[in-house]
Design an enzyme around this catalytic site. Sequence first.
Site, PDB file in Angstrom:
ATOM      1  N   GLY A  20       0.813  -1.211   0.000  1.00 32.05           N
ATOM      2  CA  GLY A  20       0.000   0.000   0.000  1.00 32.05           C
ATOM      3  C   GLY A  20       0.845   1.259   0.000  1.00 32.05           C
ATOM      4  O   GLY A  20       2.024   1.238  -0.370  1.00 32.05           O
ATOM      5  N   ALA A  21       0.234   2.403   0.407  1.00 34.30           N
ATOM      6  CA  ALA A  21       0.868   3.727   0.278  1.00 34.30           C
ATOM      7  C   ALA A  21       1.379   3.870  -1.157  1.00 34.30           C
ATOM      8  O   ALA A  21       2.554   4.140  -1.406  1.00 34.30           O
ATOM      9  CB  ALA A  21       1.977   3.922   1.314  1.00 34.30           C
ATOM     10  N   HIS A  23       2.294   4.661  -5.030  1.00 35.93           N
ATOM     11  CA  HIS A  23       2.858   5.803  -5.750  1.00 35.93           C
ATOM     12  C   HIS A  23       3.071   5.387  -7.194  1.00 35.93           C
ATOM     13  O   HIS A  23       2.736   4.237  -7.577  1.00 35.93           O
ATOM     14  CB  HIS A  23       4.157   6.267  -5.084  1.00 35.93           C
ATOM     15  CG  HIS A  23       5.130   5.141  -4.858  1.00 35.93           C
ATOM     16  ND1 HIS A  23       5.806   4.527  -5.877  1.00 35.93           N
ATOM     17  CD2 HIS A  23       5.514   4.492  -3.722  1.00 35.93           C
ATOM     18  CE1 HIS A  23       6.576   3.585  -5.405  1.00 35.93           C
ATOM     19  NE2 HIS A  23       6.411   3.522  -4.083  1.00 35.93           N
ATOM     20  N   GLY A  25       5.516   4.359  -8.779  1.00 36.32           N
ATOM     21  CA  GLY A  25       6.259   3.100  -8.964  1.00 36.32           C
ATOM     22  C   GLY A  25       5.297   1.919  -8.986  1.00 36.32           C
ATOM     23  O   GLY A  25       5.348   1.065  -9.885  1.00 36.32           O
ATOM     24  N   HIS A  26       4.408   1.861  -7.990  1.00 33.59           N
ATOM     25  CA  HIS A  26       3.415   0.770  -7.966  1.00 33.59           C
ATOM     26  C   HIS A  26       2.521   0.828  -9.204  1.00 33.59           C
ATOM     27  O   HIS A  26       2.187  -0.196  -9.803  1.00 33.59           O
ATOM     28  CB  HIS A  26       2.505   0.899  -6.730  1.00 33.59           C
ATOM     29  CG  HIS A  26       3.212   0.755  -5.433  1.00 33.59           C
ATOM     30  ND1 HIS A  26       3.385   1.809  -4.559  1.00 33.59           N
ATOM     31  CD2 HIS A  26       3.778  -0.322  -4.838  1.00 33.59           C
ATOM     32  CE1 HIS A  26       4.022   1.393  -3.487  1.00 33.59           C
ATOM     33  NE2 HIS A  26       4.285   0.103  -3.627  1.00 33.59           N
ATOM     34  N   GLY A 142       9.235  -4.279  -8.577  1.00 37.04           N
ATOM     35  CA  GLY A 142      10.047  -3.134  -8.994  1.00 37.04           C
ATOM     36  C   GLY A 142      11.531  -3.399  -8.770  1.00 37.04           C
ATOM     37  O   GLY A 142      11.927  -4.005  -7.770  1.00 37.04           O
ATOM     38  N   ASP A 145      13.837  -2.607  -5.498  1.00 34.60           N
ATOM     39  CA  ASP A 145      14.123  -3.636  -4.489  1.00 34.60           C
ATOM     40  C   ASP A 145      14.865  -4.784  -5.171  1.00 34.60           C
ATOM     41  O   ASP A 145      14.357  -5.899  -5.292  1.00 34.60           O
ATOM     42  CB  ASP A 145      12.819  -4.106  -3.845  1.00 34.60           C
ATOM     43  CG  ASP A 145      12.139  -2.981  -3.101  1.00 34.60           C
ATOM     44  OD1 ASP A 145      12.729  -2.463  -2.140  1.00 34.60           O
ATOM     45  OD2 ASP A 145      11.028  -2.586  -3.504  1.00 34.60           O
ATOM     46  N   SER A 187       7.377   4.336  -0.957  1.00 35.44           N
ATOM     47  CA  SER A 187       6.312   4.700  -0.013  1.00 35.44           C
ATOM     48  C   SER A 187       6.891   5.465   1.168  1.00 35.44           C
ATOM     49  O   SER A 187       6.199   6.249   1.816  1.00 35.44           O
ATOM     50  CB  SER A 187       5.612   3.437   0.506  1.00 35.44           C
ATOM     51  OG  SER A 187       5.076   2.721  -0.582  1.00 35.44           O
ATOM     52  N   ARG A 188       8.168   5.221   1.455  1.00 31.56           N
ATOM     53  CA  ARG A 188       8.793   5.868   2.606  1.00 31.56           C
ATOM     54  C   ARG A 188       9.132   7.345   2.351  1.00 31.56           C
ATOM     55  O   ARG A 188       9.436   8.071   3.296  1.00 31.56           O
ATOM     56  CB  ARG A 188      10.081   5.131   2.996  1.00 31.56           C
ATOM     57  CG  ARG A 188       9.828   3.724   3.502  1.00 31.56           C
ATOM     58  CD  ARG A 188      11.149   3.013   3.725  1.00 31.56           C
ATOM     59  NE  ARG A 188      10.958   1.593   3.966  1.00 31.56           N
ATOM     60  CZ  ARG A 188      10.731   1.063   5.155  1.00 31.56           C
ATOM     61  NH1 ARG A 188      10.682   1.824   6.214  1.00 31.56           N
ATOM     62  NH2 ARG A 188      10.558  -0.231   5.288  1.00 31.56           N
TER      63      ARG A 188
HETATM   64  O1  PAF Z   1       8.048  -4.726  -1.946  1.00 30.10           O
HETATM   65  C1  PAF Z   1       7.078  -4.767  -1.162  1.00 30.10           C
HETATM   66  O2  PAF Z   1       6.232  -3.878  -1.131  1.00 30.10           O
HETATM   67  C2  PAF Z   1       6.941  -5.940  -0.224  1.00 30.10           C
HETATM   68  O3  PAF Z   1       8.184  -6.394   0.206  1.00 30.10           O
HETATM   69  C3  PAF Z   1       6.107  -7.108  -0.807  1.00 30.10           C
HETATM   70  C4  PAF Z   1       6.767  -7.730  -2.028  1.00 30.10           C
HETATM   71  C5  PAF Z   1       4.717  -6.615  -1.176  1.00 30.10           C
HETATM   72  C6  PAF Z   1       5.953  -8.212   0.238  1.00 30.10           C
HETATM   73  O4  PAF Z   1       5.338  -7.737   1.395  1.00 30.10           O
END
Ligand code: PAF
Length: 267
Positions: A20-21, A23, A25-26, A142, A145, A187-188
Amino acid sequence: MANALAGVTPESVMFVPTMGALHEGHLSLVRAARAAGGTVVVSIFVNPTQFNDPADLKNYPRTPERDLELLRAEGVDVVFMPTVEDIYPEGQGSQGSGARAYDFGELDKVMEGATRPGHFAGVAQVVSRLFELVRPARAFFGQKDFQQVAIVREMVRQARAEGANWAGVEIVECPTMREADGLARSSRNVLLSPEHRAAAPDIHRALQLGAQKAKELSRRELTEYVTSETERGGLLRVIYFDFMGPQACVAVQAGAVRLIDNMRYDN
Ligand code: PAF
């Protein structure tokens, strides 16, 4: 969830797991999932088992209403917002039905794994459980990470070798989305103080400067150079700068907020 997905075959499910949160990127992952065709499922679940610091879990931004609006606007078919009990019916120490702990060897001992003990065990636990529940054909992650993607790929490889019923999932890696000033979307970022937000683009800038010198400097010299360029304003502190293959990866403390980024270096 079972009702929401009635009539949807696993072959057609395109899955974006999130905490969640949301942006840009998501949303870029959601768009890649949509472009792949089929039914787009997005999960929103702040997974407690991947936080080694209770304060970090407590402070993690949560914006469910705005998230739902954004996902509606993207035309997402199903939003899965499970409770902790849905994911861990036998308790957070459990792996859910059929899942298990993974041995990642060195992969979860370095970088994020070294500085956030238990983090990747928690990621593998929740992602395998989500895959088990959602049974996607493809799952989108993404590249910000970078180490997480490597962990998820390795987890799927091991699960496939053991014949897990969800392990046919294809992992799709999508490029890091950035703010106009180069800061990787996260998100941070909303948790940064104005001063730290102003300093944070130095992370990407220093990575770029390092990339330009990657051919002429040794790994140790590169580490010193990128670290000093990142920290030049006095507000950011490099937690690690390290390589995973050709990928230069960095974690930075910006006040109370921990940020990560990475870039491919051809050296
Ligand atoms: O990247 C994230 O947001 C989290 O690590 C994930 C892959 C949703 C697992 O909780």
